[in-house]
Motif scaffolding. Structure first.
Motif, PDB file in Angstrom:
ATOM      1  N   SER A  31      21.342  -1.586   6.414  1.00 17.89           N
ATOM      2  CA  SER A  31      21.382  -2.900   5.764  1.00 17.89           C
ATOM      3  C   SER A  31      21.310  -2.769   4.248  1.00 17.89           C
ATOM      4  N   ALA A  32      22.059  -3.617   3.584  1.00 19.46           N
ATOM      5  CA  ALA A  32      22.006  -3.672   2.121  1.00 19.46           C
ATOM      6  C   ALA A  32      21.137  -4.845   1.662  1.00 19.46           C
ATOM      7  N   LEU A  33      20.557  -5.586   2.599  1.00 27.59           N
ATOM      8  CA  LEU A  33      19.764  -6.759   2.255  1.00 27.59           C
ATOM      9  C   LEU A  33      18.408  -6.357   1.700  1.00 27.59           C
ATOM     10  N   GLU A  34      18.002  -7.001   0.631  1.00 25.90           N
ATOM     11  CA  GLU A  34      16.739  -6.679  -0.028  1.00 25.90           C
ATOM     12  C   GLU A  34      15.539  -6.912   0.889  1.00 25.90           C
ATOM     13  N   HIS A  35      15.579  -7.975   1.710  1.00 23.86           N
ATOM     14  CA  HIS A  35      14.427  -8.262   2.560  1.00 23.86           C
ATOM     15  C   HIS A  35      14.292  -7.279   3.721  1.00 23.86           C
ATOM     16  N   ASP A  36      15.250  -6.421   3.908  1.00 27.90           N
ATOM     17  CA  ASP A  36      15.169  -5.369   4.925  1.00 27.90           C
ATOM     18  C   ASP A  36      14.629  -4.063   4.358  1.00 27.90           C
ATOM     19  N   ARG A  37      14.193  -4.075   3.094  1.00 31.58           N
ATOM     20  CA  ARG A  37      13.711  -2.862   2.453  1.00 31.58           C
ATOM     21  C   ARG A  37      12.236  -2.640   2.761  1.00 31.58           C
ATOM     22  N   LEU A  38      11.908  -1.415   3.058  1.00 34.90           N
ATOM     23  CA  LEU A  38      10.513  -1.034   3.199  1.00 34.90           C
ATOM     24  C   LEU A  38       9.890  -0.957   1.816  1.00 34.90           C
ATOM     25  N   THR A  39       8.659  -1.384   1.718  1.00 36.43           N
ATOM     26  CA  THR A  39       7.963  -1.357   0.428  1.00 36.43           C
ATOM     27  C   THR A  39       6.660  -0.575   0.569  1.00 36.43           C
ATOM     28  N   ALA A  40       6.127  -0.189  -0.568  1.00 38.26           N
ATOM     29  CA  ALA A  40       4.838   0.494  -0.557  1.00 38.26           C
ATOM     30  C   ALA A  40       3.779  -0.385   0.116  1.00 38.26           C
ATOM     31  N   LYS A  41       3.869  -1.690  -0.106  1.00 38.53           N
ATOM     32  CA  LYS A  41       2.881  -2.602   0.476  1.00 38.53           C
ATOM     33  C   LYS A  41       2.893  -2.543   2.005  1.00 38.53           C
ATOM     34  N   SER A  42       4.059  -2.432   2.596  1.00 30.37           N
ATOM     35  CA  SER A  42       4.155  -2.326   4.059  1.00 30.37           C
ATOM     36  C   SER A  42       3.405  -1.095   4.555  1.00 30.37           C
ATOM     37  N   GLN A  68       9.651   9.946   4.232  1.00 27.11           N
ATOM     38  CA  GLN A  68      11.020   9.983   4.762  1.00 27.11           C
ATOM     39  C   GLN A  68      11.851   8.801   4.263  1.00 27.11           C
ATOM     40  N   ALA A  69      11.190   7.659   4.047  1.00 25.23           N
ATOM     41  CA  ALA A  69      11.885   6.452   3.593  1.00 25.23           C
ATOM     42  C   ALA A  69      12.073   6.437   2.076  1.00 25.23           C
ATOM     43  N   ASP A  70      11.628   7.494   1.409  1.00 21.34           N
ATOM     44  CA  ASP A  70      11.716   7.585  -0.055  1.00 21.34           C
ATOM     45  C   ASP A  70      11.014   6.426  -0.750  1.00 21.34           C
ATOM     46  N   ILE A  76      -2.329   1.738  -5.128  1.00 15.04           N
ATOM     47  CA  ILE A  76      -3.060   1.459  -3.885  1.00 15.04           C
ATOM     48  C   ILE A  76      -2.689   2.495  -2.834  1.00 15.04           C
ATOM     49  N   GLY A  77      -1.408   2.808  -2.745  1.00 13.56           N
ATOM     50  CA  GLY A  77      -0.954   3.809  -1.789  1.00 13.56           C
ATOM     51  C   GLY A  77      -1.554   5.178  -2.063  1.00 13.56           C
ATOM     52  N   GLN A  78      -1.655   5.538  -3.334  1.00 17.04           N
ATOM     53  CA  GLN A  78      -2.279   6.811  -3.690  1.00 17.04           C
ATOM     54  C   GLN A  78      -3.729   6.847  -3.208  1.00 17.04           C
ATOM     55  N   ALA A  79      -4.438   5.735  -3.394  1.00 18.15           N
ATOM     56  CA  ALA A  79      -5.834   5.664  -2.941  1.00 18.15           C
ATOM     57  C   ALA A  79      -5.909   5.764  -1.423  1.00 18.15           C
ATOM     58  N   LYS A  80      -4.992   5.096  -0.727  1.00 21.51           N
ATOM     59  CA  LYS A  80      -4.977   5.157   0.744  1.00 21.51           C
ATOM     60  C   LYS A  80      -4.686   6.583   1.214  1.00 21.51           C
ATOM     61  N   LEU A  81      -3.767   7.252   0.549  1.00 20.72           N
ATOM     62  CA  LEU A  81      -3.452   8.631   0.933  1.00 20.72           C
ATOM     63  C   LEU A  81      -4.647   9.556   0.702  1.00 20.72           C
ATOM     64  N   ARG A  82      -5.396   9.328  -0.372  1.00 20.62           N
ATOM     65  CA  ARG A  82      -6.628  10.114  -0.603  1.00 20.62           C
ATOM     66  C   ARG A  82      -7.650   9.830   0.503  1.00 20.62           C
ATOM     67  N   ASP A  83      -7.786   8.550   0.858  1.00 18.10           N
ATOM     68  CA  ASP A  83      -8.714   8.187   1.937  1.00 18.10           C
ATOM     69  C   ASP A  83      -8.288   8.814   3.261  1.00 18.10           C
ATOM     70  N   LEU A  84      -6.990   8.851   3.504  1.00 15.80           N
ATOM     71  CA  LEU A  84      -6.478   9.476   4.720  1.00 15.80           C
ATOM     72  C   LEU A  84      -6.790  10.969   4.715  1.00 15.80           C
TER      73      LEU A  84
END
Length: 93
Positions: A31-42, A68-70, A76-84
């Motif tokens: 899909s080229a649709l913006e709303h189909d994009r994965l985001t860091a927030k997801s 894998q999704a680049d 926030i994601g960096q903090a979550k990855l450290r917590d993981l």
């Protein structure tokens, strides 16, 4: 989609939340649709619930899918990855 992932995870349905993430990843590939994009927030949302549930294996899968999704982790994601990483280290001892 992040709201759906959060609602499922908040209700203890991590399997379904991960399936939504997987479904969105599959759609993104075609899909080229913006709303189909994965985001860091997801990813951050699901990672947070994996960590909260002590589900290190699922958290590692989600982190791998983020890579894998680049999708670059934000602060926030960096903090979550450290917590993981801490969770995984505790599980290994």
């Amino acid at each position: 989609f992040t709201s759906l992932i959060e609602a499922l995870a908040r209700n203890g349905q991590l399997d379904k939340a991960e399936a939504v993430l997987d479904s969105l990843a599959a759609r993104q590939a075609t899909s080229a649709l913006e709303h189909d994009r994965l985001t860091a927030k997801s990813f951050n949302t699901l990672l947070g619930f994996c960590i909260g549930a002590g589900d290190a294996a699922r958290g590692q899968r989600v982190a791998a899918k983020m890579h894998q999704a680049d999708v670059e982790p934000d602060d926030i994601g960096q903090a979550k990855l450290r917590d993981l990483a801490k969770l995984c280290a505790r599980r290994a001892t």
